[in-house]
Design a protein around this motif. Structure first.
Motif, PDB file in Angstrom:
ATOM      1  N   GLY A 212       0.804  -1.209   0.000  1.00 50.43           N
ATOM      2  CA  GLY A 212       0.000   0.000   0.000  1.00 50.43           C
ATOM      3  C   GLY A 212       0.837   1.259   0.000  1.00 50.43           C
ATOM      4  O   GLY A 212       2.065   1.231  -0.007  1.00 50.43           O
ATOM      5  N   SER A 213       0.158   2.389   0.024  1.00 48.16           N
ATOM      6  CA  SER A 213       0.827   3.671   0.072  1.00 48.16           C
ATOM      7  C   SER A 213       1.483   3.849   1.431  1.00 48.16           C
ATOM      8  O   SER A 213       0.881   3.545   2.464  1.00 48.16           O
ATOM      9  CB  SER A 213      -0.179   4.796  -0.183  1.00 48.16           C
ATOM     10  OG  SER A 213       0.445   6.046  -0.091  1.00 48.16           O
ATOM     11  N   GLN A 214       2.706   4.300   1.466  1.00 49.22           N
ATOM     12  CA  GLN A 214       3.440   4.475   2.730  1.00 49.22           C
ATOM     13  C   GLN A 214       4.169   5.820   2.739  1.00 49.22           C
ATOM     14  O   GLN A 214       5.313   5.938   3.134  1.00 49.22           O
ATOM     15  CB  GLN A 214       4.424   3.323   2.944  1.00 49.22           C
ATOM     16  CG  GLN A 214       5.258   2.943   1.744  1.00 49.22           C
ATOM     17  CD  GLN A 214       6.044   1.669   1.973  1.00 49.22           C
ATOM     18  OE1 GLN A 214       6.864   1.580   2.879  1.00 49.22           O
ATOM     19  NE2 GLN A 214       5.789   0.666   1.150  1.00 49.22           N
ATOM     20  N   SER A 215       3.470   6.851   2.280  1.00 50.35           N
ATOM     21  CA  SER A 215       4.077   8.165   2.141  1.00 50.35           C
ATOM     22  C   SER A 215       4.211   8.877   3.484  1.00 50.35           C
ATOM     23  O   SER A 215       3.523   8.553   4.460  1.00 50.35           O
ATOM     24  CB  SER A 215       3.254   9.020   1.178  1.00 50.35           C
ATOM     25  OG  SER A 215       1.993   9.327   1.746  1.00 50.35           O
ATOM     26  N   ILE A 216       5.106   9.865   3.503  1.00 46.08           N
ATOM     27  CA  ILE A 216       5.344  10.703   4.679  1.00 46.08           C
ATOM     28  C   ILE A 216       5.457  12.145   4.202  1.00 46.08           C
ATOM     29  O   ILE A 216       6.050  12.411   3.158  1.00 46.08           O
ATOM     30  CB  ILE A 216       6.646  10.307   5.406  1.00 46.08           C
ATOM     31  CG1 ILE A 216       6.609   8.835   5.833  1.00 46.08           C
ATOM     32  CG2 ILE A 216       6.891  11.205   6.619  1.00 46.08           C
ATOM     33  CD1 ILE A 216       7.937   8.324   6.366  1.00 46.08           C
ATOM     34  N   PHE A 326       7.926  22.418   2.757  1.00 44.24           N
ATOM     35  CA  PHE A 326       7.053  21.250   2.892  1.00 44.24           C
ATOM     36  C   PHE A 326       7.735  20.067   2.224  1.00 44.24           C
ATOM     37  O   PHE A 326       8.021  20.100   1.030  1.00 44.24           O
ATOM     38  CB  PHE A 326       5.697  21.538   2.245  1.00 44.24           C
ATOM     39  CG  PHE A 326       4.663  20.463   2.451  1.00 44.24           C
ATOM     40  CD1 PHE A 326       4.553  19.807   3.663  1.00 44.24           C
ATOM     41  CD2 PHE A 326       3.774  20.124   1.432  1.00 44.24           C
ATOM     42  CE1 PHE A 326       3.592  18.820   3.862  1.00 44.24           C
ATOM     43  CE2 PHE A 326       2.812  19.151   1.613  1.00 44.24           C
ATOM     44  CZ  PHE A 326       2.725  18.493   2.840  1.00 44.24           C
ATOM     45  N   TRP A 327       8.022  19.031   3.008  1.00 44.69           N
ATOM     46  CA  TRP A 327       8.778  17.864   2.560  1.00 44.69           C
ATOM     47  C   TRP A 327       7.834  16.680   2.391  1.00 44.69           C
ATOM     48  O   TRP A 327       7.077  16.338   3.302  1.00 44.69           O
ATOM     49  CB  TRP A 327       9.863  17.523   3.572  1.00 44.69           C
ATOM     50  CG  TRP A 327      10.858  18.629   3.771  1.00 44.69           C
ATOM     51  CD1 TRP A 327      10.619  19.897   4.219  1.00 44.69           C
ATOM     52  CD2 TRP A 327      12.270  18.560   3.521  1.00 44.69           C
ATOM     53  NE1 TRP A 327      11.775  20.627   4.261  1.00 44.69           N
ATOM     54  CE2 TRP A 327      12.809  19.837   3.841  1.00 44.69           C
ATOM     55  CE3 TRP A 327      13.114  17.560   3.056  1.00 44.69           C
ATOM     56  CZ2 TRP A 327      14.176  20.116   3.712  1.00 44.69           C
ATOM     57  CZ3 TRP A 327      14.474  17.842   2.942  1.00 44.69           C
ATOM     58  CH2 TRP A 327      14.992  19.102   3.253  1.00 44.69           C
ATOM     59  N   MET A 328       7.898  16.048   1.225  1.00 40.64           N
ATOM     60  CA  MET A 328       7.019  14.920   0.891  1.00 40.64           C
ATOM     61  C   MET A 328       7.864  13.762   0.359  1.00 40.64           C
ATOM     62  O   MET A 328       8.729  13.962  -0.488  1.00 40.64           O
ATOM     63  CB  MET A 328       6.011  15.340  -0.186  1.00 40.64           C
ATOM     64  CG  MET A 328       5.157  16.533   0.185  1.00 40.64           C
ATOM     65  SD  MET A 328       4.354  17.298  -1.269  1.00 40.64           S
ATOM     66  CE  MET A 328       5.669  18.392  -1.854  1.00 40.64           C
ATOM     67  N   SER A 329       7.606  12.556   0.848  1.00 44.23           N
ATOM     68  CA  SER A 329       8.364  11.390   0.404  1.00 44.23           C
ATOM     69  C   SER A 329       7.435  10.216   0.142  1.00 44.23           C
ATOM     70  O   SER A 329       6.390  10.075   0.790  1.00 44.23           O
ATOM     71  CB  SER A 329       9.408  10.992   1.451  1.00 44.23           C
ATOM     72  OG  SER A 329      10.100   9.824   1.053  1.00 44.23           O
ATOM     73  N   GLU A 330       7.847   9.362  -0.782  1.00 42.52           N
ATOM     74  CA  GLU A 330       7.029   8.209  -1.150  1.00 42.52           C
ATOM     75  C   GLU A 330       7.039   7.135  -0.081  1.00 42.52           C
ATOM     76  O   GLU A 330       6.077   6.384   0.061  1.00 42.52           O
ATOM     77  CB  GLU A 330       7.536   7.624  -2.474  1.00 42.52           C
ATOM     78  CG  GLU A 330       6.699   6.488  -3.012  1.00 42.52           C
ATOM     79  CD  GLU A 330       7.192   5.983  -4.340  1.00 42.52           C
ATOM     80  OE1 GLU A 330       6.373   5.446  -5.110  1.00 42.52           O
ATOM     81  OE2 GLU A 330       8.402   6.119  -4.624  1.00 42.52           O
TER      82      GLU A 330
END
Length: 561
Positions: A212-216, A326-330
Motif C-alpha cells: 500500500g501507500s506508505q508516504s510521509i 514542505f517535505w514529501m516522500s514516497e
C-alpha cells in the motif's frame, strides 16, 4: 570502396536523424511525472494546515533519549485512522548542536514489514558524540517537554498538537521546527481490502505497491531566515525560489529523484542526476541553520512563499520571520537531523560530522584532464598524448569512455583496438600521467561474460517484483544491476577493481564510476534523446572511422592535436 559506401550510408542516416533532431532534442515535459501524476505528492499537497491530529503521549527519557507515542485525536476529520497503532517518536541530541528526530511504526505491533531505513550513511562514531539525556523539564502546564541541547540551545516537544522545535535558551527565539503548521502525515503499512486499488501507473509501467501507500510528509520552518539553499541537484539559482504561494508562477515542487537527463529546463525544480535532502537556511539577524532527512525514497519539496498560509488560521510567533518548507516522500521513515549553526561553516561541520567529511582528491586529480567520447584505439591515444607534449600543453589524466571495452563489457578491453592496455598505461605513467577507464553499474547479460556469470550465480543482482534478476536496457543492451545496498556485494564489487582481477590494469589506472543514477533506458521516465544516443552509439561502434574528428555524441566537434 565498401568503406566509403558504408560511411556515406552512415552519413545519410545521420542526416535523416538530423532532420528530426530539433524535435528529439527539445524538452518533452510529458516524458516525466508531475506532482499531480505522483500519488504521494498530489495527496500531500492537498493537505490543509492544522490537519495533523497526532498528540504526544507517554513522554519520557529512555536510554538517554526522549521518547513518546504519537496517537491521533478522536475527531471527525480522521474517522478511518486506526487509533490502536501509535507511531514511536525518539529524539537524540549530540555534541556541537545536533538533534536527531526519528518517527516510525511501533515494531512491537508487528507491522507487515519493516520500513526501509537507509544504511551505511551515518558515521558509526556519531554514537560517541551522543549526549545522554538525564532530565526532562516541562513548561506551560506540562504541555511542553524540554531537553538540553547545548549551552545556548534546547529542544522542545509540544504535545498537543505535536511539534518539535529548537530554540535559543535566552529569549526563547526559535531556530528550526517540524510540524508547526500541522501538515505532518505518516501512512502506515496496511492489509489490502477487497476492491482497493493500490497499483500506480505511468506510461505503461505499473508499480504494484504490495504494502500500500506508505508516504510521509511534514512542514519544516526556518526562523529569521532570508534564504534557503541546498537539496541538489536542480538547474536553478543557488537561493531556492518559492514553488507555492501567492503570485508564484512555478507550481512544481523541487524533485529529488535521480534521473539521467541529457537535456533539462533552465530555472526549473526538475530533478537531475543526484539527490541530497539537505537544506540550509541563512538570515542576517540570526545566522545559519540546517535540516537533513535521511531517506532514499523519491521526494518532492516545496519552498512556500510568503502568505501561503494566510487563510489557514495557524498562528506562529509574530516576532520572528521565517521560511516555511514542505517535505514529501514516497516511503521510508522520519529520520531527520537539525543543525543549529549558527554560521555556514558550523552547519557544514555539523552535517559532515553525521555523514562524513569529503575525501581530499589525489594531487594529480586537480590538474587538467583530457576526455572525450571516444578514443578509437591505442594509436589515437598515443597521438593525442604526444601532441600535448609537442604543443607544450600540460595535462595529467587521459580518460577512456565505453568504447574501449569488449562490447561494453566493463572491466574488459577491446583486444583489437586496445591490445596492449598495460603498455599504454605504462607509457603515460612514465611521463607522470594517469589513465581513467569508465565503469557503469549496469552489467551486460551475457553468459560468456565473467562478471555477469559470477553475479548471476551468487544472486547479486537487484530483483524484480517476481523475484527474478531485474532486466533493464542500457548501453550494452539487456543489462542487470548489482544490489550495492548489500555490504557483501559491495565488497565483492570492490575486489573486481584490483589489478589481479581487472586484467590489463596497472597501479596508474583509475576508475570512472559513471551513470550511478542508475540509468535504465526502458524505464517509465526516459529522455527522448536517449534512443538517439543509443543509435549513435551503435553507429559509432560499427563505423568508428567515420567519426574521425567529430564528437559522436553530437554535442560539439572535438579537435585532437
Amino acid at each position: 570502396m565498401e568503406t566509403q559506401i558504408g560511411n556515406l550510408s552512415l552519413l545519410f542516416l545521420l542526416l535523416l536523424l538530423g532532420s528530426n533532431l530539433s524535435s528529439v532534442l527539445s524538452w518533452k515535459k510529458e516524458e516525466f511525472r508531475t506532482c499531480n501524476q505522483t500519488p504521494f505528492c498530489k495527496q500531500a499537497r492537498h493537505r490543509s494546515p492544522g490537519s495533523c491530529a497526532l498528540v504526544a503521549h507517554d513522554v519520557t527519557i529512555v536510554n538517554g533519549e526522549l521518547t513518546a507515542k504519537l496517537l491521533p485525536k478522536e475527531n471527525h476529520e480522521n474517522p478511518d485512522q486506526d487509533q490502536s497503532k501509535p507511531l514511536i517518536l525518539s529524539l537524540s541530541v549530540y555534541q556541537d548542536g545536533i538533534v536527531r528526530l526519528k518517527i516510525d511504526e511501533d515494531p512491537k505491533l508487528e507491522p507487515r514489514k519493516k520500513r526501509f531505513e537507509v544504511p551505511d550513511v551515518i558515521l558509526p562514531e556519531l554514537d560517541d558524540k551522543k549526549l545522554w539525556l538525564q532530565k526532562l523539564s516541562t513548561e506551560e502546564d506540562s504541555s511542553l517537554s524540554v531537553v538540553y541541547l547545548s549551552d545556548g540551545y534546547e529542544v522542545v516537544l509540544r504535545h498537543d498538537p505535536f511539534e518539535v522545535y529548537v530554540r535559543e535558551k535566552e529569549g526563547k527565539r526559535r531556530v528550526i521546527s517540524i510540524n508547526s503548521h500541522g501538515l505532518f502525515d505518516f501512512e502506515q503499512l496496511k492489509v489490502k481490502k477487497e476492491g482497493e486499488e493500490w497499483e500506480e501507473r505511468f506510461k505503461g509501467h505499473t508499480d504494484t505497491r504490495p504494502y500500500g501507500s506508505q508516504s510521509i510528509s511534514f512542514d519544516v520552518s526556518f526562523y529569521d531566515a532570508d534564504f534557503v539553499y541546498g537539496i541538489p541537484e536542480h538547474a536553478t539559482s543557488l537561493a531556492l525560489k518559492p514553488t507555492r504561494g501567492p503570485g508564484i508562477e512555478e507550481s512544481e515542487p523541487y524533485r529529488l529523484f535521480n534521473l539521467d537527463v541529457f537535456e533539462y529546463v533552465h530555472e526549473s525544480p526538475f530533478g537531475l542526476y543526484g539527490s541530497i535532502p539537505f537544506m540550509i537556511s541563512h538570515g542576517k539577524s540570526r545566522g545559519t541553520s540546517g535540516f537533513f532527512w535521511l531517506n532514499s525514497a523519491e521526494m518532492q519539496i516545496d519552498v512556500l512563499g510568503s502568505g501561503w498560509d494566510a487563510e489557514s488560521g495557524i498562528s506562529l510567533p509574530s516576532s520572528q520571520g521565517r521560511i516555511d518548507t514542505f517535505w514529501m516522500s514516497e516511503a521510508g521513515i522520519v529520520d531527520t537531523f537539525f543543525f543549529v549553526g549558527p554560521g555556514p561553516k558550523d552547519v557544514v561541520r555539523q552535517y559532515t560530522s553525521v555523514t562524513g567529511r569529503p575525501s581530499m582528491p589525489q594531487l594529480f586529480a586537480t590538474a587538467y584532464h583530457q576526455c572525450r567520447w571516444n578514443y578509437r584505439d591505442e594509436e589515437d591515444v598515443e597521438n593525442v598524448d604526444s601532441k600535448f607534449d609537442e604543443h607544450d600543453i600540460p595535462y595529467d589524466v587521459l580518460w577512456l569512455d565505453i568504447e574501449h571495452t569488449d562490447g561494453k563489457r566493463y572491466l574488459t578491453w577491446d583486444t583489437t583496438l586496445f591490445p596492449h592496455p598495460e603498455e599504454m598505461q605504462k607509457k603515460l605513467a612514465a611521463k607522470g600521467r594517469h589513465m581513467v577507464t569508465i565503469v557503469d553499474p549496469h552489467i551486460k547479460r551475457d553468459d560468456s561474460y565473467f562478471l555477469h556469470k559470477e553475479a548471476s550465480q551468487k544472486g547479486y543482482y537487484v530483483k524484480d517484483a517476481t523475484g527474478n534478476d531485474y532486466d533493464g536496457w542500457c548501453w550494452p543492451g539487456s543489462s542487470s544491476y548489482l544490489d550495492v545496498v548489500n555490504p557483501e556485494i559491495r565488497s565483492w564489487w570492490a575486489e573486481r577493481f584490483s589489478t589481479e582481477v581487472y586484467v590489463g590494469s596497472t597501479p596508474s589506472l583509475y576508475i570512472w564510476n559513471d551513470m550511478n543514477e542508475p540509468s535504465v533506458f526502458n524505464g517509465p521516465e526516459v529522455s527522448g534523446l536517449q534512443p538517439l544516443m543509443f543509435l549513435m552509439h551503435a553507429f559509432y561502434y560499427l563505423h568508428a572511422s567515420a567519426f574521425s574528428g567529430h564528437d559522436s555524441k553530437g554535442d560539439l566537434p572535438f579537435y585532437s592535436f
